[in-house]
Scaffold this motif. Structure first.
Motif, PDB file in Angstrom:
ATOM      1  N   LEU A  19      83.436  20.530 -35.427  1.00 29.00           N
ATOM      2  CA  LEU A  19      83.395  19.102 -35.752  1.00 29.00           C
ATOM      3  C   LEU A  19      82.029  18.517 -35.418  1.00 29.00           C
ATOM      4  O   LEU A  19      81.460  17.756 -36.201  1.00 29.00           O
ATOM      5  N   ARG A  23      79.468  16.898 -38.120  1.00 31.72           N
ATOM      6  CA  ARG A  23      79.029  15.508 -37.971  1.00 31.72           C
ATOM      7  C   ARG A  23      77.508  15.433 -37.967  1.00 31.72           C
ATOM      8  O   ARG A  23      76.935  14.496 -38.521  1.00 31.72           O
ATOM      9  N   ASP A  31      89.018  14.649 -37.914  1.00 31.71           N
ATOM     10  CA  ASP A  31      89.987  15.558 -37.317  1.00 31.71           C
ATOM     11  C   ASP A  31      90.018  16.867 -38.096  1.00 31.71           C
ATOM     12  O   ASP A  31      89.819  16.885 -39.307  1.00 31.71           O
TER      13      ASP A  31
END
Length: 126
Positions: A19, A23, A31
């Motif tokens: 994640l 990002r 999620d």
């Protein structure tokens, strides 16, 4: 071909690392959840008792998939037989499941976020 869902494919730690990387790549991902998905090729439909034995062997999970905006499936390339597949198929035969021709394992990804683009995410999942 039977598709049998299993338990989580990755730890929370590994998902967290992924994640963070996505990002940084600018992907609006809130999620991510995973589960194993077993793909079982059989010679003929399995008898109920054999199916129960196969489900127990693979630790099948009847849980519904988590809520998600995008579902991606990561599997070995078509035409290849992974070492995991060879061993899992041998174990199934040793457990009396002669009707099983081949077992392969994939990872099912359930992703939640904004405008998710598979082409931006998929390279990081492989």
């Amino acid at each position: 071909m039977l598709t049998i869902p299993g338990g989580p494919a990755l730890s929370e730690f590994r998902i967290g690392k992924l994640l963070a990387t996505l990002r940084q790549d600018g992907v609006d991902l809130r999620d991510a959840r995973t589960r194993q998905l077993f793909l079982v090729e059989t010679r003929a439909p399995l008898a109920p008792q054999a199916r129960e034995r196969l489900d127990a062997l693979l630790e099948a999970s009847p849980e519904a998939p988590p809520p998600h905006d995008l579902r991606l499936l990561v599997v070995p390339r078509p035409g290849t037989v992974s070492p995991w597949s060879s061993k899992a198929t041998d174990i199934a035969h040793g457990c009396g499941l002669a009707g099983v021709r081949r077992i392969e394992r994939g990872t099912e990804w359930f992703l939640g976020g904004g405008a998710l683009r598979p082409e931006a995410i998929a390279p990081r999942l492989h």
